[in-house]
Design a protein around this motif. Structure first.
Motif, PDB file in Angstrom:
ATOM      1  N   LEU A  67       0.830  -1.213   0.000  1.00 49.33           N
ATOM      2  CA  LEU A  67       0.000   0.000   0.000  1.00 49.33           C
ATOM      3  C   LEU A  67       0.864   1.263   0.000  1.00 49.33           C
ATOM      4  O   LEU A  67       0.570   2.223  -0.719  1.00 49.33           O
ATOM      5  N   VAL A  68       1.939   1.249   0.774  1.00 48.17           N
ATOM      6  CA  VAL A  68       2.849   2.400   0.827  1.00 48.17           C
ATOM      7  C   VAL A  68       3.529   2.595  -0.520  1.00 48.17           C
ATOM      8  O   VAL A  68       3.653   3.717  -1.013  1.00 48.17           O
ATOM      9  N   LYS A  69       3.921   1.496  -1.141  1.00 43.34           N
ATOM     10  CA  LYS A  69       4.548   1.571  -2.466  1.00 43.34           C
ATOM     11  C   LYS A  69       3.547   2.097  -3.495  1.00 43.34           C
ATOM     12  O   LYS A  69       3.876   2.972  -4.300  1.00 43.34           O
ATOM     13  N   LYS A  70       2.321   1.573  -3.471  1.00 43.24           N
ATOM     14  CA  LYS A  70       1.281   1.989  -4.406  1.00 43.24           C
ATOM     15  C   LYS A  70       0.990   3.487  -4.285  1.00 43.24           C
ATOM     16  O   LYS A  70       0.806   4.177  -5.274  1.00 43.24           O
ATOM     17  N   GLU A  71       0.952   3.995  -3.064  1.00 40.55           N
ATOM     18  CA  GLU A  71       0.649   5.411  -2.828  1.00 40.55           C
ATOM     19  C   GLU A  71       1.877   6.314  -2.982  1.00 40.55           C
ATOM     20  O   GLU A  71       1.764   7.527  -2.928  1.00 40.55           O
ATOM     21  N   GLY A  72       3.053   5.717  -3.147  1.00 34.91           N
ATOM     22  CA  GLY A  72       4.275   6.505  -3.330  1.00 34.91           C
ATOM     23  C   GLY A  72       4.682   7.269  -2.082  1.00 34.91           C
ATOM     24  O   GLY A  72       5.230   8.368  -2.171  1.00 34.91           O
ATOM     25  N   LEU A 125       9.833   5.433   8.041  1.00 34.76           N
ATOM     26  CA  LEU A 125       8.879   4.325   8.033  1.00 34.76           C
ATOM     27  C   LEU A 125       9.537   3.027   8.497  1.00 34.76           C
ATOM     28  O   LEU A 125       8.899   2.198   9.133  1.00 34.76           O
ATOM     29  N   SER A 126      10.797   2.881   8.196  1.00 28.51           N
ATOM     30  CA  SER A 126      11.503   1.652   8.565  1.00 28.51           C
ATOM     31  C   SER A 126      11.523   1.420  10.077  1.00 28.51           C
ATOM     32  O   SER A 126      11.706   0.296  10.525  1.00 28.51           O
ATOM     33  N   SER A 127      11.284   2.468  10.859  1.00 30.17           N
ATOM     34  CA  SER A 127      11.307   2.304  12.316  1.00 30.17           C
ATOM     35  C   SER A 127      10.118   1.490  12.831  1.00 30.17           C
ATOM     36  O   SER A 127      10.127   1.038  13.971  1.00 30.17           O
ATOM     37  N   THR A 128       9.109   1.295  12.002  1.00 34.47           N
ATOM     38  CA  THR A 128       7.948   0.502  12.426  1.00 34.47           C
ATOM     39  C   THR A 128       7.876  -0.843  11.706  1.00 34.47           C
ATOM     40  O   THR A 128       6.845  -1.504  11.720  1.00 34.47           O
ATOM     41  N   LYS A 129       8.996  -1.230  11.086  1.00 34.61           N
ATOM     42  CA  LYS A 129       9.032  -2.529  10.414  1.00 34.61           C
ATOM     43  C   LYS A 129       9.347  -3.633  11.412  1.00 34.61           C
ATOM     44  O   LYS A 129      10.090  -3.433  12.373  1.00 34.61           O
ATOM     45  N   LYS A 146       9.183  -6.085   7.358  1.00 33.43           N
ATOM     46  CA  LYS A 146       7.850  -5.817   6.809  1.00 33.43           C
ATOM     47  C   LYS A 146       7.194  -4.682   7.595  1.00 33.43           C
ATOM     48  O   LYS A 146       7.288  -4.633   8.816  1.00 33.43           O
ATOM     49  N   LEU A 147       6.515  -3.805   6.871  1.00 31.92           N
ATOM     50  CA  LEU A 147       5.885  -2.627   7.477  1.00 31.92           C
ATOM     51  C   LEU A 147       4.469  -2.952   7.942  1.00 31.92           C
ATOM     52  O   LEU A 147       3.636  -3.390   7.152  1.00 31.92           O
TER      53      LEU A 147
END
Length: 166
Positions: A119-124, A134-138, A142-143
């Motif tokens: 979803l994050v990739k799709k929304e850019g 964002l990586s801090s919540t992986k 995986k996010l």
């Protein structure tokens, strides 16, 4: 006993068929079912003293105005207990929750959180456009959550130093 003429029967049947067709094509729009999303929050929309509650209501109203087919229902739970039970049990309610950062890995381990990478990739959504990346919540690469916002810190200062600095 009164009998119905063939002509009257045909006219009545045609009128019924036309009425049924109009209802069948017009009714879905008139009776379209909306989607309900249950959002668990600790912010009570009835708390007029909390500006965060007012901001939350404003955001929900704006979202619903933009998406009239979606209705947001709030589940106010200051402790977050409802969200924790739902995630651990795999319940489908609430639909949207807040998870504190340290709990993301525990909740991801249940297998009941949606992985957000696609979803994050799709929304850019860029990884570095956050106070925390964002990586801090992986979890295991995986996010599963977006970083929670930071509160505005309270600044303490010496009045004499502030006056001196101007």
């Amino acid at each position: 006993m009164q009998t119905i003429s063939r002509r009257k029967l045909i006219k009545s049947s045609a009128a019924l068929a036309i009425g049924t067709a109009i209802f069948a094509f017009a009714a879905p729009q008139a009776f379209a079912e909306s989607t309900k999303i249950i959002y668990q929050t600790f912010l009570d929309p009835n708390n007029a003293k909390d500006p965060r509650s007012a901001a939350q209501t404003k955001m929900i109203d704006a979202f619903q105005a933009k998406n009239p087919d979606i209705k947001i229902e709030l589940l106010v739970d200051p402790t977050g207990g409802a969200a924790a039970r739902a995630i651990k049990s795999g319940s489908q309610t609430p639909d949207v929750i807040r998870v504190v950062g340290f709990a993301v890995s525990e909740f991801a381990a249940t297998g009941n959180l949606l992985q957000l990478d696609d979803l994050v990739k799709k929304e850019g959504i860029p990884d570095d456009d956050w106070l925390l990346p964002l990586s801090s919540t992986k979890v295991d690469g995986k996010l599963y959550a977006l970083p929670q916002d930071f509160r505005i810190p309270i600044l303490f200062y010496r009045k004499s130093m502030l006056e001196k600095a101007g």
